[in-house]
Design an enzyme around this catalytic site. Structure first.
Site, PDB file in Angstrom:
ATOM      1  N   LEU B  33      81.172  61.901  46.804  1.00 48.57           N
ATOM      2  CA  LEU B  33      81.695  63.031  47.568  1.00 48.57           C
ATOM      3  C   LEU B  33      80.853  64.296  47.433  1.00 48.57           C
ATOM      4  CD1 LEU B  33      85.485  62.603  46.687  1.00 48.57           C
ATOM      5  CD2 LEU B  33      84.209  61.655  48.630  1.00 48.57           C
ATOM      6  N   HIS B  34      80.809  65.036  48.527  1.00 53.70           N
ATOM      7  CA  HIS B  34      80.202  66.366  48.522  1.00 53.70           C
ATOM      8  C   HIS B  34      81.137  67.322  49.242  1.00 53.70           C
ATOM      9  CE1 HIS B  34      79.175  65.498  52.673  1.00 53.70           C
ATOM     10  NE2 HIS B  34      78.493  64.428  52.304  1.00 53.70           N
ATOM     11  N   GLU B  35      80.717  68.570  49.398  1.00 55.32           N
ATOM     12  CA  GLU B  35      81.618  69.586  49.960  1.00 55.32           C
ATOM     13  C   GLU B  35      82.055  69.256  51.386  1.00 55.32           C
ATOM     14  OE1 GLU B  35      79.005  70.059  48.168  1.00 55.32           O
ATOM     15  OE2 GLU B  35      79.276  71.689  46.732  1.00 55.32           O
ATOM     16  N   HIS B  37      83.006  66.304  52.474  1.00 53.49           N
ATOM     17  CA  HIS B  37      84.234  65.511  52.314  1.00 53.49           C
ATOM     18  C   HIS B  37      85.405  66.396  51.879  1.00 53.49           C
ATOM     19  CE1 HIS B  37      80.975  62.459  51.299  1.00 53.49           C
ATOM     20  NE2 HIS B  37      81.585  61.884  52.317  1.00 53.49           N
ATOM     21  N   GLN B  61      78.718  47.934  58.039  1.00 56.15           N
ATOM     22  CA  GLN B  61      77.985  48.923  58.823  1.00 56.15           C
ATOM     23  C   GLN B  61      76.554  49.123  58.344  1.00 56.15           C
ATOM     24  OE1 GLN B  61      80.940  52.038  57.713  1.00 56.15           O
ATOM     25  NE2 GLN B  61      79.208  53.418  57.626  1.00 56.15           N
ATOM     26  N   GLN B 148      81.454  66.321  61.761  1.00 55.44           N
ATOM     27  CA  GLN B 148      80.583  66.357  62.931  1.00 55.44           C
ATOM     28  C   GLN B 148      79.134  66.041  62.600  1.00 55.44           C
ATOM     29  OE1 GLN B 148      82.725  69.195  66.216  1.00 55.44           O
ATOM     30  NE2 GLN B 148      80.896  69.973  65.271  1.00 55.44           N
ATOM     31  N   LYS B 149      78.802  65.984  61.302  1.00 51.33           N
ATOM     32  CA  LYS B 149      77.429  65.605  60.977  1.00 51.33           C
ATOM     33  C   LYS B 149      77.146  64.210  61.530  1.00 51.33           C
ATOM     34  CE  LYS B 149      75.319  63.722  57.872  1.00 51.33           C
ATOM     35  NZ  LYS B 149      74.940  63.076  56.640  1.00 51.33           N
TER      36      LYS B 149
END
Lengths: 278, 278
Positions: B33-35, B37, B61, B148-149
């Site tokens: 996780l990062h900011e 998330h 995937q 949206q990334k």
């Protein structure tokens, strides 16, 4: 009983019904109801607080040369029969309501559609899955009811539910038959009088085939021989497969299925039974 | 905060939560996780009674030559961060739990996957839809949160929800960035020091490209010229498309997107903005 034609109104009913803690049973149909459909409603009523029946002749599951245009329709009669059986809601949307745009994302039945009716009706089961996935989501049903007469459809829908963890149970309904053994079908109205007299032979042939399969003889030739010269329709297929995997290797449950193309009606029938493996 | 590893336990939690009238927000992740998330968790907390985060590096995937094996994983750290953010449940299943058998029924992203990352990663978005459909059904979420990334992923998931009437809302989260503009990504840890210094140039280039597009100039060549000779990575694509339809004809919302393959990390970034049509 209410008849609902729009998604918006259906969603409002679902929200209200779920909010009051009721369970929902879904009976998907293409209308022109017969006792097979009604038996599914009865089953659904016994197991759920509310029963919604969809009536939608789904264009996505008909091929270009199939009988979409002349598929029998009679909503008023259906409403009367559904209400008598205790249906709470009929959902009868237009094609534009169900398919307001061309789908971007597709669902494919894959190899399960390479046999039986799927082999003869390319794209048919993809179209079935498309509408069924939509109906499952729209109704948020706890249980959905499908007849075993459409055994391949049932197997494919069960697979979709399992593969994608749809939060509902698929419940199987036994095939309902006329007194002479002919499986009830909306398409039976398109049989000529002579064809109608021949049609019960399909079930008789399958019974003989089943006996043969259980005794280790070839059921396909038994069915074919029994029907040879006795029906005017053309045999589309006679197949013995495992059920519900629809594989050639059989151990345990098997399906013996037939399709016959009469002049204006294509009839299908099957028997599902237990056979010993090799 | 609870960590749940089995579908059975998750379904019990969902049933209990839904039964008590709480709404459920789902934040699907592959962990590490990062900011970005965490901002999705914050959004989910504000809009739902309960928040479930899935952590699952989805084999479906990843292509055969992609980074499934070395995708970064650290469940303990993720648990700490998720709990601090107020997550109620982490769903962290094994691959066997999610895919106990080969799927019979397939979902395909179709033409939406023919551009951008989809063109470079065949099957990637089909695998995304497979796991996302499962997670939507398993969690019975009211709302699901995507950044949206991963703009193409977001557009394709929105399409699936619309085409199949999934009973949930997709909520978009804005891309969270480092102070120098680099989009937060779990894969950033695989950048070398030199690459890390180059990486913010992607966003700078996109900003110049956006300006060009708005002024009616060709944004793709602007981005390419800006990066030419300044980054060691290889440009995978630079594309301007409509959003979320991902079509060549643009009127209204557009996406300017880029992917760059560095030595061990493939970075993507984009800007979504309004342009006038022709």
């Amino acid at each position: 009983m209410r008849t609902i034609e729009t998604i918006q109104e259906l969603k409002a009913w679902v929200k209200e019904t779920k909010g009051s803690g009721e369970t929902i049973g879904l009976v998907p149909t293409m209308g022109f109801l017969h006792e097979g459909h009604i038996s599914l409603v009865n089953k659904a009523k016994a197991e759920n607080g509310r029963v919604v029946m969809s009536i939608f002749v789904n264009p996505a599951q008909f091929g270009p040369n199939e009988d979409f245009d002349r598929y029998p329709r009679d909503l008023e009669r259906d409403q009367r029969l559904a209400e008598q059986a205790g249906t709470d809601v009929i959902f009868a949307p237009s094609a534009e309501e169900m398919y307001p745009r061309e789908s971007q994302i597709s669902i494919s039945a894959g190899a399960l559609a390479d046999v039986l009716c799927g082999a003869k009706r390319p794209g048919h089961f993809d179209g079935v899955l498309k509408v069924v996935a939509k109906l499952f989501h729209l109704t948020e049903a706890d249980r959905a009811y499908f007849g075993q007469k459409d055994a391949q459809q049932l197997a494919i829908i069960e697979s979709m539910v399992e593969d994608y963890n749809f939060p509902l149970s698929i419940r199987r309904g036994e095939t309902v038959r006329e007194e002479d053994g002919l499986a009830k079908s909306s398409r039976n109205v398109y049989l000529s009088e002579a064809e109608r007299r021949e049609a019960p032979l399909l079930q008789q042939a399958l019974q003989l085939g089943k006996q043969a399969a259980i005794e280790g003889r070839d059921p396909v030739s038994v069915v074919r021989q029994y029907l040879d010269g006795r029906i005017s329709g053309e045999i589309d297929y006679i197949e013995l497969l495992s059920y519900p995997a629809l594989a050639k290797e059989i151990e345990g449950e098997a399906i013996l299925a037939i399709a016959v193309q009469f002049e204006k009606a294509r009839l299908i029938d099957n028997l599902i039974f237990h056979v010993k493996g090799n």
